[in-house]
Structures are given as C-alpha cells and as structure tokens.
Design a protein around this motif. Structure first.
Motif, short mmCIF file in Angstrom:
data_model
loop_
_atom_site.label_atom_id
_atom_site.label_comp_id
_atom_site.label_asym_id
_atom_site.label_seq_id
_atom_site.Cartn_x
_atom_site.Cartn_y
_atom_site.Cartn_z
N ASN A 85 0.95 -1.20 -0.02
CA ASN A 85 0.06 -0.13 0.11
C ASN A 85 0.85 1.29 0.00
O ASN A 85 0.70 2.18 -0.69
CB ASN A 85 -0.97 -0.03 1.19
N LYS A 86 1.89 1.29 0.99
CA LYS A 86 2.70 2.31 0.90
C LYS A 86 3.73 2.53 -0.68
O LYS A 86 3.64 3.67 -0.95
CB LYS A 86 3.84 2.28 1.97
N SER A 87 3.79 1.37 -1.04
CA SER A 87 4.50 1.56 -2.45
C SER A 87 3.52 2.08 -3.52
O SER A 87 4.00 2.95 -4.23
CB SER A 87 5.04 0.00 -2.85
N LYS A 88 2.41 1.49 -3.56
CA LYS A 88 1.44 2.27 -4.45
C LYS A 88 1.10 3.67 -3.88
O LYS A 88 1.02 4.46 -5.25
CB LYS A 88 -0.23 1.58 -4.56
N SER A 89 1.20 4.10 -2.87
CA SER A 89 0.84 5.47 -2.71
C SER A 89 2.16 6.45 -3.27
O SER A 89 1.81 7.45 -3.61
CB SER A 89 0.60 5.80 -1.22
N LYS A 90 3.12 5.71 -3.18
CA LYS A 90 4.52 6.17 -3.69
C LYS A 90 4.65 6.54 -4.95
O LYS A 90 5.13 7.44 -5.82
CB LYS A 90 5.81 5.77 -3.07
N GLN A 91 3.99 5.49 -5.80
CA GLN A 91 3.85 5.52 -7.13
C GLN A 91 3.09 6.54 -7.76
O GLN A 91 3.10 7.14 -9.00
CB GLN A 91 3.38 4.06 -7.73
N LYS A 92 2.10 6.80 -6.91
CA LYS A 92 0.98 8.08 -7.36
C LYS A 92 1.75 9.28 -7.34
O LYS A 92 1.19 10.33 -7.98
CB LYS A 92 0.15 7.97 -6.73
N LEU A 93 2.96 9.71 -6.72
CA LEU A 93 3.62 11.04 -6.64
C LEU A 93 4.29 11.33 -7.88
O LEU A 93 4.83 10.55 -8.66
CB LEU A 93 4.56 10.93 -5.49
#
Length: 93
Positions: A85-93
């Motif tokens: 989940n943290k990785s996916k949120s970082k991909q959105k940046l």
C-alpha cells in the motif's frame, strides 16, 4: 555470575536484532524506491499503476516463503499489505 552471563547473552542477541531490524528497514526503503521507479515507467508508457495480477503473484510468493521459513502467513500478509500500500501511494506521486 549466572545472571551477569545471561545478561551478556541477551545484550549480544539484542545487538543482532538491531542489526537485522536495520537491514529490514533498509530493504523496505530500497523496495519502495524501486516501486517509485516502476510507477514512473508506468506513467511514461501509459499503464495503470494498479496491477492486480502482480499483487496476486506476490501474495502466492509471500505465502510460499512464509511457510518455507516457518513464519505465520497472516503476519507476513499483514506486513506486505502495508508495504505494498505504501509502495502504491509512492507510485502516485
């Protein structure tokens, strides 16, 4: 003397735990960085950030590795849910 010797053993084990925990955190940081790079590539080529198939593949691997090392599967699922989940949120940046 017995307690002093036991305490020295505990101190040594705790030092090892600290070293392992630091390595785990460093690997998580590396993993998140790589996920960010993947996110950039996906954006550049017009792919969706979410990849359900990849998440399923990872889940199968995590379960297999949990069993291989005798670690509670639910614990590993929980840990990797948070990491992913943290990785996916970082991909959105």
């Amino acid at each position: 003397a017995r307690y002093k010797n036991m305490n020295a053993k505990i101190v040594k084990f705790r030092a090892r735990i600290n070293k392992i925990d630091r390595a785990i955190i460093k690997k998580i940081a590396q993993r998140i960085f790589i996920a960010q790079e993947i996110g950039k590539i996906k954006k550049d080529v017009g792919l969706k950030l979410a990849d359900r198939q990849r998440e399923k593949e990872l889940s199968v691997l995590h379960i297999r590795w949990s069993r291989e090392f005798g670690i509670d599967v639910d614990l590993i699922k929980h840990i990797f849910t948070e990491i992913i989940n943290k990785s996916k949120s970082k991909q959105k940046l």
